[in-house]
Motif scaffolding. Structure first.
Motif, mmCIF file in Angstrom:
data_model
loop_
_atom_site.group_PDB
_atom_site.id
_atom_site.type_symbol
_atom_site.label_atom_id
_atom_site.label_comp_id
_atom_site.label_asym_id
_atom_site.label_seq_id
_atom_site.Cartn_x
_atom_site.Cartn_y
_atom_site.Cartn_z
ATOM 1 N N PRO A 163 0.878 -1.094 0.241
ATOM 2 C CA PRO A 163 -0.105 -0.015 0.145
ATOM 3 C C PRO A 163 0.698 1.332 0.078
ATOM 4 O O PRO A 163 1.687 1.295 0.614
ATOM 5 C CB PRO A 163 -0.914 -0.099 1.275
ATOM 6 C CG PRO A 163 -0.640 -1.466 1.595
ATOM 7 C CD PRO A 163 0.612 -2.162 1.165
ATOM 8 N N VAL A 164 0.546 2.214 -0.727
ATOM 9 C CA VAL A 164 1.310 3.488 -0.981
ATOM 10 C C VAL A 164 0.567 4.531 0.229
ATOM 11 O O VAL A 164 -0.563 4.170 0.511
ATOM 12 C CB VAL A 164 1.150 4.143 -1.960
ATOM 13 C CG1 VAL A 164 1.936 3.141 -3.278
ATOM 14 C CG2 VAL A 164 -0.141 4.488 -2.720
ATOM 15 N N PRO A 165 1.424 5.413 0.707
ATOM 16 C CA PRO A 165 0.916 6.403 1.483
ATOM 17 C C PRO A 165 -0.532 7.134 0.758
ATOM 18 O O PRO A 165 -0.292 7.368 -0.477
ATOM 19 C CB PRO A 165 1.746 7.602 1.880
ATOM 20 C CG PRO A 165 3.249 6.788 1.374
ATOM 21 C CD PRO A 165 2.921 5.691 0.238
ATOM 22 N N PRO A 166 -1.651 7.466 1.562
ATOM 23 C CA PRO A 166 -2.785 7.872 0.660
ATOM 24 C C PRO A 166 -2.649 9.242 -0.148
ATOM 25 O O PRO A 166 -3.113 9.480 -1.107
ATOM 26 C CB PRO A 166 -3.710 8.297 1.845
ATOM 27 C CG PRO A 166 -3.186 8.010 3.103
ATOM 28 C CD PRO A 166 -1.795 7.524 2.909
ATOM 29 N N GLU A 167 -1.560 9.991 0.448
ATOM 30 C CA GLU A 167 -1.256 11.474 -0.256
ATOM 31 C C GLU A 167 -0.755 11.230 -1.734
ATOM 32 O O GLU A 167 -0.801 11.746 -2.616
ATOM 33 C CB GLU A 167 -0.247 12.124 0.551
ATOM 34 C CG GLU A 167 1.035 11.752 0.566
ATOM 35 C CD GLU A 167 1.195 10.913 2.040
ATOM 36 O OE1 GLU A 167 2.260 10.790 2.470
ATOM 37 O OE2 GLU A 167 0.151 10.643 2.688
ATOM 38 N N ARG A 168 -0.089 10.012 -2.113
ATOM 39 C CA ARG A 168 0.488 9.427 -3.343
ATOM 40 C C ARG A 168 -0.618 9.154 -4.380
ATOM 41 O O ARG A 168 -0.477 8.970 -5.570
ATOM 42 C CB ARG A 168 1.199 8.255 -3.310
ATOM 43 C CG ARG A 168 2.407 8.438 -2.626
ATOM 44 C CD ARG A 168 3.944 8.553 -3.392
ATOM 45 N NE ARG A 168 3.847 8.302 -4.774
ATOM 46 C CZ ARG A 168 4.374 7.072 -5.332
ATOM 47 N NH1 ARG A 168 4.726 6.257 -4.298
ATOM 48 N NH2 ARG A 168 4.188 6.979 -6.391
ATOM 49 N N LEU A 169 -2.038 8.907 -3.773
ATOM 50 C CA LEU A 169 -3.048 8.531 -4.618
ATOM 51 C C LEU A 169 -4.057 9.824 -4.989
ATOM 52 O O LEU A 169 -4.598 9.594 -6.207
ATOM 53 C CB LEU A 169 -4.223 7.923 -3.997
ATOM 54 C CG LEU A 169 -3.804 6.480 -3.370
ATOM 55 C CD1 LEU A 169 -4.665 5.830 -2.479
ATOM 56 C CD2 LEU A 169 -3.580 5.695 -4.609
ATOM 57 N N VAL A 170 -3.563 10.928 -4.531
ATOM 58 C CA VAL A 170 -4.419 12.083 -4.827
ATOM 59 C C VAL A 170 -3.949 12.636 -6.445
ATOM 60 O O VAL A 170 -5.032 12.972 -7.163
ATOM 61 C CB VAL A 170 -4.169 13.308 -3.885
ATOM 62 C CG1 VAL A 170 -4.893 14.501 -4.250
ATOM 63 C CG2 VAL A 170 -4.555 12.906 -2.467
ATOM 64 N N SER A 171 -2.786 12.692 -6.708
ATOM 65 C CA SER A 171 -2.638 13.164 -8.221
ATOM 66 C C SER A 171 -3.256 12.431 -9.195
ATOM 67 O O SER A 171 -3.578 12.877 -10.091
ATOM 68 C CB SER A 171 -1.141 13.479 -7.989
ATOM 69 O OG SER A 171 -0.736 13.837 -9.415
ATOM 70 N N PRO A 172 -2.969 10.972 -9.099
ATOM 71 C CA PRO A 172 -3.208 10.214 -10.090
ATOM 72 C C PRO A 172 -4.737 9.985 -10.296
ATOM 73 O O PRO A 172 -5.441 9.788 -11.155
ATOM 74 C CB PRO A 172 -2.771 8.598 -9.804
ATOM 75 C CG PRO A 172 -2.064 8.854 -8.594
ATOM 76 C CD PRO A 172 -2.015 10.268 -8.285
ATOM 77 N N MET A 173 -5.592 10.141 -9.102
ATOM 78 C CA MET A 173 -6.896 10.188 -8.989
ATOM 79 C C MET A 173 -7.437 11.463 -9.725
ATOM 80 O O MET A 173 -8.394 11.381 -10.401
ATOM 81 C CB MET A 173 -7.307 10.267 -7.567
ATOM 82 C CG MET A 173 -7.404 8.758 -6.994
ATOM 83 S SD MET A 173 -8.067 8.745 -5.159
ATOM 84 C CE MET A 173 -8.367 7.034 -5.186
#
Length: 73
Positions: free
Chosen positions: A44-54
């Motif tokens: 699992p990646v840190p949640p903040e890493r998901l914001v940009s791709p989302m």
């Protein structure tokens, strides 16, 4: 398992941006990171890493935004 909209995350040069999210959104990002890791076989990646791709995925699939960009807006 349902196919998630995001695939493996690219390693791109980040630009720092500070945002405030509701706790429920953060919990959902953590859960999404876990589901993405299970689907891709990674950690699992840190949640903040998901914001940009989302956000990128959202803008790429928003027909109104694509039309606006195509007209030079």
């Amino acid at each position: 398992m349902t196919k998630l909209k995001l695939g493996a995350l690219s390693d791109d040069r980040p630009i720092k941006l500070t945002v405030e999210l509701p706790a429920a959104v953060h919990r959902d990002l953590v859960a999404y990171a876990s589901a993405l890791a299970a689907e891709t076989g990674g950690q699992p990646v840190p949640p903040e890493r998901l914001v940009s791709p989302m956000l990128t995925r959202f803008m790429d699939t928003d027909r109104g935004f694509r039309k606006h960009r195509a007209t030079g807006g």
